[in-house]
Design a protein around this motif. Structure first.
Motif, PDB file in Angstrom:
ATOM      1  N   SER A  87       0.835  -1.197   0.000  1.00  0.00           N
ATOM      2  CA  SER A  87       0.000   0.000   0.000  1.00  0.00           C
ATOM      3  C   SER A  87       0.876   1.256   0.000  1.00  0.00           C
ATOM      4  N   SER A 109      -0.623   7.938  -5.375  1.00  0.00           N
ATOM      5  CA  SER A 109      -0.172   8.339  -4.036  1.00  0.00           C
ATOM      6  C   SER A 109       0.731   9.560  -4.099  1.00  0.00           C
ATOM      7  N   THR A 196      -8.646   6.248  -3.253  1.00  0.00           N
ATOM      8  CA  THR A 196      -7.414   6.182  -2.461  1.00  0.00           C
ATOM      9  C   THR A 196      -6.886   4.752  -2.456  1.00  0.00           C
ATOM     10  N   ALA A 198      -6.058   3.162   0.233  1.00  0.00           N
ATOM     11  CA  ALA A 198      -6.753   2.484   1.337  1.00  0.00           C
ATOM     12  C   ALA A 198      -8.070   1.891   0.856  1.00  0.00           C
ATOM     13  N   GLU A 199      -8.756   2.614   0.005  1.00  0.00           N
ATOM     14  CA  GLU A 199     -10.014   2.117  -0.550  1.00  0.00           C
ATOM     15  C   GLU A 199      -9.772   0.927  -1.467  1.00  0.00           C
ATOM     16  N   HIS A 201      -7.119  -1.272  -1.481  1.00  0.00           N
ATOM     17  CA  HIS A 201      -6.628  -2.451  -0.773  1.00  0.00           C
ATOM     18  C   HIS A 201      -7.544  -2.886   0.354  1.00  0.00           C
ATOM     19  N   GLY A 202      -8.419  -1.996   0.774  1.00  0.00           N
ATOM     20  CA  GLY A 202      -9.226  -2.267   1.953  1.00  0.00           C
ATOM     21  C   GLY A 202      -8.558  -1.647   3.166  1.00  0.00           C
ATOM     22  N   LYS A 203      -9.352  -0.961   3.984  1.00  0.00           N
ATOM     23  CA  LYS A 203      -8.772  -0.226   5.109  1.00  0.00           C
ATOM     24  C   LYS A 203      -8.072  -1.148   6.108  1.00  0.00           C
ATOM     25  N   ALA A 204      -8.626  -2.336   6.337  1.00  0.00           N
ATOM     26  CA  ALA A 204      -8.019  -3.265   7.298  1.00  0.00           C
ATOM     27  C   ALA A 204      -6.612  -3.638   6.865  1.00  0.00           C
ATOM     28  N   ARG A 205      -6.438  -3.995   5.600  1.00  0.00           N
ATOM     29  CA  ARG A 205      -5.119  -4.371   5.096  1.00  0.00           C
ATOM     30  C   ARG A 205      -4.183  -3.163   5.056  1.00  0.00           C
ATOM     31  N   TYR A 206      -4.730  -2.028   4.643  1.00  0.00           N
ATOM     32  CA  TYR A 206      -3.936  -0.806   4.542  1.00  0.00           C
ATOM     33  C   TYR A 206      -3.332  -0.431   5.899  1.00  0.00           C
ATOM     34  N   TYR A 207      -4.163  -0.413   6.935  1.00  0.00           N
ATOM     35  CA  TYR A 207      -3.682  -0.006   8.252  1.00  0.00           C
ATOM     36  C   TYR A 207      -2.851  -1.097   8.924  1.00  0.00           C
TER      37      TYR A 207
END
Length: 252
Positions: A87, A109, A196, A198-199, A201-207
């Motif tokens: 990410s 990014s 974005t 995060a959107e 990849h998915g917020k869970a994976r991103y964070y």
């Protein structure tokens, strides 16, 4: 180009948005090699090494076991699960390889970091980007860093008339066969926009990726801390207590 050359090339020096977008698109194309899993040594490039981040490494094993257990593996091999895409654009650039999705994520990014509105765009089996070149007229261009192509039209126009992309890919040396494939990529009812990383990849994976690079150091420190505290307390205890303790240890 090297990682250092990449960052030198994308430094802004007062150039216009169209010029900077074009320079950045070229730099991403020149830095990231389109390297597929099935190529020689592909697995060693795409699977994140355990020494890089053992938490992400183990998370892919856990994910594979979960998908195997519930029968949701899309392929008999491990590629779809173990092929890790970053990410963080800095890690993408450092790695030096990336399929179209990674290239578009890195590009968007950096554009957003430079306050240039941009989005990831999913078309048929391909991922490109789009950037706002002129906010006054709301002019957007399509960027394909995977092939180093810049198209001065918005994605809606290209989807409505896919043949418009031909001269831009032709200028990059595409032959007739590959041009037909490219036209097919843009032949869709509607493009899918991702605002974005995060959107996408998915917020869970991103964070998780972001936090894991801190946890890989915090967890060992927490595990070592009790031993350090015990040794410090032992060193600070009175000499007579240490003597009694040593005698007890010797008797045992």
């Amino acid at each position: 180009i090297t990682e250092q050359q990449f960052y030198e090339k994308i430094q802004r020096h007062g150039e216009s948005i169209p010029d900077y977008v074009t320079t950045l698109n070229d730099a991403v194309n020149q830095r990231l090699v389109h390297y597929r899993w099935e190529y020689e040594k592909g697995e060693s490039y795409w699977r994140l090494p355990v020494y890089e981040n053992y938490l992400i490494y183990l998370s892919r094993d856990v994910l594979y076991l979960i998908r195997w257990a519930n029968g949701t593996l899309t392929s008999p091999d491990k590629m779809p699960v173990f092929m890790y895409e970053f990410s963080d654009y800095k890690k993408i650039i450092k790695r030096g390889i990336g399929l179209c999705s990674q290239q578009a994520m890195a590009l968007v990014s950096i554009l957003q970091e430079n306050q240039i509105p941009s989005r990831i765009v999913c078309i048929t089996q391909h991922t490109v980007a789009t950037a706002q070149i002129d906010p006054k007229t709301d002019t957007w261009w399509v960027l394909d860093p995977d092939y180093g192509v810049v198209i001065p039209h918005n994605i809606e126009t290209l989807v409505a008339d896919p043949a418009m992309v031909v001269p831009y890919y032709q200028a990059k040396g595409f032959d007739e066969a590959r041009l037909d494939i490219v036209v097919g990529l843009y032949t869709i009812p509607k493009a899918t926009f991702i605002n974005t990383v995060a959107e996408g990849h998915g917020k869970a994976r991103y964070y998780f990726e972001f936090i894991s690079y801190y946890l890989i150091w915090i967890i060992p420190i927490i595990l070592i801390l009790p031993t350090v505290i015990f040794r410090r307390r032992s060193a600070q205890s009175p000499p007579e207590k240490r003597l009694v303790k040593n005698e007890m240890i010797q008797q045992h």
